[in-house]
Design a protein around this motif. Structure first.
Motif, PDB file in Angstrom:
ATOM      1  N   ILE A  59     -16.281   8.658   7.575  1.00  0.00           N
ATOM      2  CA  ILE A  59     -15.628   8.928   6.549  1.00  0.00           C
ATOM      3  C   ILE A  59     -14.159   8.359   6.440  1.00  0.00           C
ATOM      4  O   ILE A  59     -13.559   8.885   7.287  1.00  0.00           O
ATOM      5  N   ARG A  60     -13.983   7.716   5.400  1.00  0.00           N
ATOM      6  CA  ARG A  60     -12.447   7.261   5.311  1.00  0.00           C
ATOM      7  C   ARG A  60     -11.699   8.328   4.776  1.00  0.00           C
ATOM      8  O   ARG A  60     -12.002   9.075   3.763  1.00  0.00           O
ATOM      9  N   VAL A  61     -10.486   8.243   5.489  1.00  0.00           N
ATOM     10  CA  VAL A  61      -9.367   9.314   4.961  1.00  0.00           C
ATOM     11  C   VAL A  61      -8.059   8.504   4.886  1.00  0.00           C
ATOM     12  O   VAL A  61      -7.862   7.375   5.145  1.00  0.00           O
ATOM     13  N   PRO A  75      -1.667  17.367  -4.089  1.00  0.00           N
ATOM     14  CA  PRO A  75      -0.646  17.072  -5.140  1.00  0.00           C
ATOM     15  C   PRO A  75      -0.074  15.799  -4.825  1.00  0.00           C
ATOM     16  O   PRO A  75      -0.031  15.150  -3.812  1.00  0.00           O
ATOM     17  N   GLU A  76       0.519  15.240  -6.016  1.00  0.00           N
ATOM     18  CA  GLU A  76       1.434  13.903  -5.821  1.00  0.00           C
ATOM     19  C   GLU A  76       2.804  13.971  -6.295  1.00  0.00           C
ATOM     20  O   GLU A  76       2.949  15.101  -7.253  1.00  0.00           O
ATOM     21  N   MET A  77       3.458  13.255  -5.825  1.00  0.00           N
ATOM     22  CA  MET A  77       4.914  13.095  -6.389  1.00  0.00           C
ATOM     23  C   MET A  77       5.234  11.794  -7.001  1.00  0.00           C
ATOM     24  O   MET A  77       4.826  10.741  -6.366  1.00  0.00           O
ATOM     25  N   PRO A 107     -11.203  10.923 -10.567  1.00  0.00           N
ATOM     26  CA  PRO A 107     -10.555   9.708 -11.442  1.00  0.00           C
ATOM     27  C   PRO A 107     -10.417   8.616 -10.630  1.00  0.00           C
ATOM     28  O   PRO A 107     -10.553   7.392 -10.928  1.00  0.00           O
ATOM     29  N   SER A 108     -10.056   8.776  -9.139  1.00  0.00           N
ATOM     30  CA  SER A 108     -10.026   7.513  -8.375  1.00  0.00           C
ATOM     31  C   SER A 108     -11.420   6.856  -8.009  1.00  0.00           C
ATOM     32  O   SER A 108     -11.342   5.685  -7.768  1.00  0.00           O
ATOM     33  N   TYR A 109     -12.435   7.844  -7.613  1.00  0.00           N
ATOM     34  CA  TYR A 109     -13.762   7.501  -7.430  1.00  0.00           C
ATOM     35  C   TYR A 109     -14.009   6.481  -8.548  1.00  0.00           C
ATOM     36  O   TYR A 109     -14.445   5.427  -8.275  1.00  0.00           O
ATOM     37  N   ASN A 117       0.943  -1.059   0.063  1.00  0.00           N
ATOM     38  CA  ASN A 117      -0.002   0.183  -0.062  1.00  0.00           C
ATOM     39  C   ASN A 117       0.814   1.202   0.118  1.00  0.00           C
ATOM     40  O   ASN A 117       2.208   1.011   0.141  1.00  0.00           O
ATOM     41  N   GLU A 118       0.261   2.239   0.002  1.00  0.00           N
ATOM     42  CA  GLU A 118       1.019   3.680  -0.338  1.00  0.00           C
ATOM     43  C   GLU A 118       1.985   3.897   0.790  1.00  0.00           C
ATOM     44  O   GLU A 118       3.024   4.155   0.377  1.00  0.00           O
ATOM     45  N   ALA A 119       1.446   3.690   1.863  1.00  0.00           N
ATOM     46  CA  ALA A 119       2.423   4.150   3.232  1.00  0.00           C
ATOM     47  C   ALA A 119       3.798   3.129   3.224  1.00  0.00           C
ATOM     48  O   ALA A 119       4.582   3.488   3.475  1.00  0.00           O
TER      49      ALA A 119
HETATM   50  C1  GCU Z   1      -5.691   9.380  -4.577  1.00  0.00           C
HETATM   51  C2  GCU Z   1      -4.089   9.345  -4.900  1.00  0.00           C
HETATM   52  C3  GCU Z   1      -3.680   7.983  -4.395  1.00  0.00           C
HETATM   53  C4  GCU Z   1      -3.957   8.077  -2.751  1.00  0.00           C
HETATM   54  C5  GCU Z   1      -5.511   7.908  -2.565  1.00  0.00           C
HETATM   55  C6  GCU Z   1      -6.169   7.695  -1.303  1.00  0.00           C
HETATM   56  O1  GCU Z   1      -6.519   8.701  -5.381  1.00  0.00           O
HETATM   57  O2  GCU Z   1      -3.820   9.182  -6.171  1.00  0.00           O
HETATM   58  O3  GCU Z   1      -2.282   8.059  -4.440  1.00  0.00           O
HETATM   59  O4  GCU Z   1      -3.375   6.851  -2.189  1.00  0.00           O
HETATM   60  O5  GCU Z   1      -5.938   9.134  -3.123  1.00  0.00           O
HETATM   61  O6  GCU Z   1      -7.136   8.281  -0.953  1.00  0.00           O
HETATM   62  O7  GCU Z   1      -5.584   7.136  -0.435  1.00  0.00           O
END
Ligand code: GCU
Length: 353
Positions: free
Chosen positions: A193-195, A260-262, A237-239, A96-98
């Motif tokens: 609400i998920r964050v 923003p993203e990197m 787009p993610s939705y 996952n992202e983390a």
């Molecule tokens: C966005 C983003 C993801 C992130 C996601 C989230 O979609 O592009 O990198 O993980 O939000 O809500 O976790």
């Protein structure tokens, strides 16, 4: 072939001992060899004279951020005559992202495309770019990211071993819910609400009256489905790409935050490449960021029709004042150390920003 050792574990005497899991020849993830070796870490993987770098991404392949990562890899491959190959792993295949952020820090993954919500432990100041209702619009945000300020933030994690190669946009985040529609700020009250896994985002959403529930992106759809949460918040787009709209068909375009993203890279790995190769990678990343903006617009246009057909109900609040008012305490809690930066950002929005 130099093997790249995957795994993280610090041994005594400052040596790096890694539980090894070398990749199979097709580069398809780890194959546990069971060996324990002492290695110098953060070495780019080389095979038959080629350099193989891995890029982690948590979006599905159709998402504009994913396509931009593919484009980045393509440019680097073309410009180095196939000598440097970036293998892009979509759909959270590498974690996952983390997790992938940590792995880039350690060097067990070379690169990742991530939301900066997950990078504040490397530079707390990145919070300044995520404040609610900070930007007038998308163009304002891009003016900031493309300015000297944006460059400074890309470089700001270097001491921690991470370089930001380029920015990707991520639109604005909106709420969406499964059963009860949100029509006004008051409707957020007590909704789960998920964050993202970010204490800042928990505070933003909590301040707006909802109950924030942090969890990795991959778990959101199931949690919406089984009622573990009442809704979530993300960009359009993610939705669409993550299929959240199937479970949560009510969306309100309140645009409470733009995060923003990197594309980040382990700096030690990067620095072991020749200067020319480093420049090629940085330039290709920049060009992929330009392409990502186009892809984003195209994808939004296409998905709009898909979601309309699926019966998703999208509400545009005529007046966002109520939402804006609600997030004021976030500025009291977080804004003070960044007042100068925030005012610099506002100035880049033009009159009335
Ligand atoms: C966005 C983003 C993801 C992130 C996601 C989230 O979609 O592009 O990198 O993980 O939000 O809500 O976790």
């Amino acid at each position: 072939m130099k093997k790249k050792w995957i795994g993280i574990c610090l041994a005594a005497a400052g040596c790096m001992v890694l539980l090894t899991a070398c990749r199979d020849d097709a580069g398809r993830g780890p194959k546990d060899s069971g060996e324990v070796k002492t290695v110098s870490w953060n070495t780019p993987m080389e095979k038959d004279g080629r350099i193989l770098l891995r890029l982690a991404n948590n979006q599905k392949p159709d998402h504009p951020a994913s396509e931009a990562c593919d484009y980045f890899a393509q440019l680097v491959r073309e410009r180095t005559d196939n000598r440097i190959q970036i293998q892009v792993y979509h759909s959270s295949v590498l974690g996952n992202e983390a997790e992938t952020v940590k792995e880039v820090e350690y060097g067990s993954i070379d690169m990742a495309r991530v939301s900066i919500a997950l990078l504040t432990s490397y530079n707390q100041e990145l919070l300044a770019l995520q404040m609610p209702y900070l930007y007038k619009d998308e163009a304002h945000m891009w003016r900031v990211l493309n300015s000297g300020l944006g460059d400074k933030y890309l470089e700001s994690m270097e001491e921690k071993g991470i370089e930001g190669l380029c920015w990707y946009g991520a639109g604005a985040r909106n709420f969406y819910t499964s059963s009860r529609e949100i029509r006004s700020p008051a409707d957020l009250k007590d909704m789960r609400i998920r964050v993202q896994e970010s204490s800042f985002m928990m505070d933003v959403i909590g301040t707006m009256g909802a109950i924030p529930v942090d969890m990795p992106y991959e778990d959101v759809r199931e949690a919406l489905k089984n009622g573990g949460i009442d809704g979530a918040e993300n960009n359009f787009p993610s939705y669409a790409s993550a299929g959240h709209y199937h479970e949560a068909p009510y969306m309100i375009m309140d645009e409470h935050v733009r995060i923003p993203e990197m594309v980040i890279m382990n700096r030690h790995v990067l620095e072991q490449l020749s200067q020319k190769d480093q420049d090629t990678i940085r330039q290709a990343a920049y060009e992929s960021s330009l392409r990502q903006r186009e892809l984003w617009t195209e994808y939004e246009r296409e998905q709009w029709k898909v979601l309309e057909k699926a019966g998703v109900r999208i509400l545009y609040p005529e007046d966002k004042t109520g939402f804006r008012e609600m997030v004021r305490p976030v500025y009291d809690m977080y804004g003070q150390p960044y007042e100068d930066i925030l005012s610099e950002i506002r100035q880049m929005g033009g009159p009335g920003a």
